[in-house]
Design an enzyme around this catalytic site. Structure first.
Site, PDB file in Angstrom:
ATOM      1  N   GLU A 184     -11.585 -44.498  18.950  1.00 50.28           N
ATOM      2  CA  GLU A 184     -12.721 -43.569  18.900  1.00 50.28           C
ATOM      3  C   GLU A 184     -14.060 -44.089  19.430  1.00 50.28           C
ATOM      4  OE1 GLU A 184     -12.803 -42.035  14.886  1.00 50.28           O
ATOM      5  OE2 GLU A 184     -11.097 -40.734  15.301  1.00 50.28           O
TER       6      GLU A 184
ATOM      7  N   GLU B 168      -4.516 -39.358  16.163  1.00 50.37           N
ATOM      8  CA  GLU B 168      -5.115 -39.104  14.845  1.00 50.37           C
ATOM      9  C   GLU B 168      -5.292 -37.617  14.661  1.00 50.37           C
ATOM     10  OE1 GLU B 168      -8.628 -40.742  12.959  1.00 50.37           O
ATOM     11  OE2 GLU B 168      -8.126 -42.722  13.747  1.00 50.37           O
TER      12      GLU B 168
END
Length: 415
Positions: free
Chosen positions: A229, A341
Site C-alpha cells: 500500500e 487485500e
C-alpha cells in the site's frame, strides 16, 4: 476507539518477539475519527489475543494450479467479461509480523508478533492447514515489517536471527502446499521517508529484495509482494523506478520464475489504479530481459463506506466503480491484477457484497488472478477461525464468501 468492524481497540498491538509481553503495535491514522482519506485501503489495528493450545497439523494434499498467461491485448467491447471462470489464487492474510507498523512506514521490530505457537501467538500453522484442507484455499500472504527484517536498521542487510523467525512462518505456509506471498508491509516508506524520494535509496531497497529473493529463489510457490500500500507518493514515475529496482534485484538473485506483485499509489486502490497513473507507470517495469512475464499488478479494495475495511457494514460490491473499468483496462493492455487485500465485517451486508465481488472477479479470471482476505493469524477476530480440539470453525464471512468451498465464485454479481 472501538472499531465497529472487528470490535478491536486501537493501539494495543502485539506481543514482543523477545520480551513476549504486550506492546503497543499497529496503529493507523485511517482509523481515527475525521482523518480517513477519501479512498484509503489499509490493514487494521489489533488487540493481543491469548495463545492457542498446540496442535499437529495434518499433511496437505492440495493441488496448486499454475498461473495462466496474461491475455493478449484486446479492446473489443463484446469481450468485456468471461461468462465462466475460476480464480487461480484464493487466500487469507496471516498477520502478525507486520504488527508495530504504522502507515507512515514507522515500524518497531520488537512489536512484531509472530502468529505461531512457539512465539506465543495464535496457531498460524494450524489455521493455514485448516484453510487449505477444509476450505480449499491455496494462498497465504505473510506481511512483515522492513524494520523487523533488518532489526530496525535503515538498510537492505537482513538480520539473520529475525529472518529465521519470519522464515518459520514461511516454511509453515509452504508446508501446506500453498502459495506464500512475502509482503514487505511498509507503505513505500521507512520511518516516514519515501523510498527513492527522500528516504531509502533505490539501491538500498534493491539490496533488501536481493537478500530476500536469494533466500527463496528455489521456492517456486513463493510470490514476492514488493510493497504494501504505497500512498501519497509525490511522483508515481519515480516510484515505478523504485519498483523496477526491486524487480531487477529479485530476478538477478535467482528468483527467475516466481510472480512479483507491483503496487501502485493511493493504497494501491483498484478503483484509482488507472486514473492516478499507477497502471501506466508500472507498465514500464520489466524483467531484466525486457519481458513482463510474471509481473502482476497488486491491487486492494474494501467494501465499506470509506474504503478502509474498518466498518462492520459493507455498502458496495465495487464492480461498477472499480472492477469493471479495471478489467477493461487490463484486457486492453494484456495485463493481470491480484487483489491481495479485501474483506469486511461478519455481517449480512458484507456477505452479500463480497460474494458479488468475488463472483465478478471469477467471471473475469483472465485478468484477475484471485483475492486474499484480511486477515487471520493474530488479527483477532477478523478471519481467525476458532479451534475446539481438532475442529476448526470459520467466521461467518469466510463461510459465506471467502472460502472457495462456499461456491461464491459461481454466484451472482447482483447485476
Amino acid at each position: 476507539m472501538a472499531l465497529a468492524t472487528f470490535g478491536l481497540l486501537l493501539g494495543l498491538g502485539a506481543a514482543a518477539v523477545n520480551a513476549q509481553s504486550p506492546l503497543y503495535g499497529q496503529y493507523y491514522s485511517q482509523c481515527l475519527p475525521g482523518t480517513a482519506s477519501s479512498s484509503p485501503v489499509t490493514s487494521n489495528p489489533v488487540t493481543s489475543p491469548t495463545s492457542k493450545p498446540s496442535t499437529t497439523p495434518p499433511t496437505s494434499t492440495v493441488s496448486i494450479p499454475t498461473p495462466s498467461p496474461a491475455p493478449s491485448g484486446s479492446c473489443n467491447t463484446t469481450n468485456t467479461k468471461r461468462a465462466t471462470g475460476k480464480l487461480e489464487f484464493t487466500g487469507v492474510n496471516i498477520a502478525g509480523f507486520d504488527f508495530g507498523c504504522n502507515s507512515d512506514g514507522d515500524c518497531t521490530a520488537s512489536a512484531a508478533w509472530p502468529p505461531l505457537l512457539q512465539y506465543y501467538g495464535h496457531d498460524g500453522q494450524g489455521q493455514m492447514t485448516h484453510f487449505v484442507n477444509d476450505d480449499g484455499f491455496n494462498t497465504f500472504r505473510l506481511p512483515v515489517g522492513w524494520q523487523f527484517l533488518t532489526n530496525n536498521a535503515a538498510t537492505g542487510v537482513i538480520n539473520s536471527t529475525n529472518l529465521a523467525t519470519y522464515d518459520s512462518l514461511v516454511q509453515a505456509c509452504l508446508g501446506t502446499g500453498a502459495y506464500c506471498i512475502v509482503d514487505v508491509h511498509n507503505y513505500a516508506r521507512f520511518n516516514g521517508q519515501i523510498i527513492g524520494q527522500g528516504g531509502p535509496t533505490n539501491d538500498v531497497f534493491a539490496q533488501l529484495w536481493s537478500n530476500l529473493a536469494a533466500h527463496y529463489a528455489n521456492e517456486p510457490k513463493i510470490i514476492f509482494g514488493v510493497m504494501n500500500e504505497p500512498h501519497d507518493i509525490p511522483d508515481i514515475n519515480l516510484w515505478a523506478q523504485s519498483v523496477q529496482a526491486a524487480v531487477t534485484a529479485i530476478r538477478k538473485a535467482g528468483a527467475t520464475t516466481q510472480l512479483i506483485l507491483l503496487p501502485g499509489n493511493n493504497w494501491t486502490s483498484a478503483q484509482t489504479f488507472v486514473s492516478n497513473g499507477s497502471a501506466a507507470a508500472l507498465s514500464k517495469v520489466t524483467n531484466p530481459d525486457g519481458s513482463i512475464t510474471g509481473l502482476i499488478f497488486d491491487v486492494h479494495k474494501y467494501l465499506d463506506s470509506d474504503n478502509s475495511g474498518t466498518n462492520s457494514e459493507c455498502v458496495t460490491n465495487n464492480i461498477a466503480d472499480a472492477w469493471e473499468p479495471l478489467a477493461q483496462w487490463l484486457r486492453c493492455n494484456g495485463r493481470q491484477a491480484f487483489n491481495t487485500e479485501t474483506g469486511g465485517g461478519n455481517t449480512a451486508s458484507c456477505a452479500t457484497y463480497l460474494c458479488q465481488q468475488i463472483a465478478y472477479q471469477a467471471q473475469n479470471s483472465d485478468v484477475f488472478l484471485g483475492y486474499v482476505g484480511w486477515a487471520a493469524g493474530n488479527f483477532d477476530p477478523g478471519e481467525v477461525p476458532t479451534q475446539s480440539g481438532s475442529t476448526w470453525t470459520d467466521t461467518s464471512l469466510v463461510k459465506a464468501c471467502l472460502a472457495p468451498s462456499s461456491g461464491s465464485q459461481s454466484g451472482s454479481t447482483g447485476q
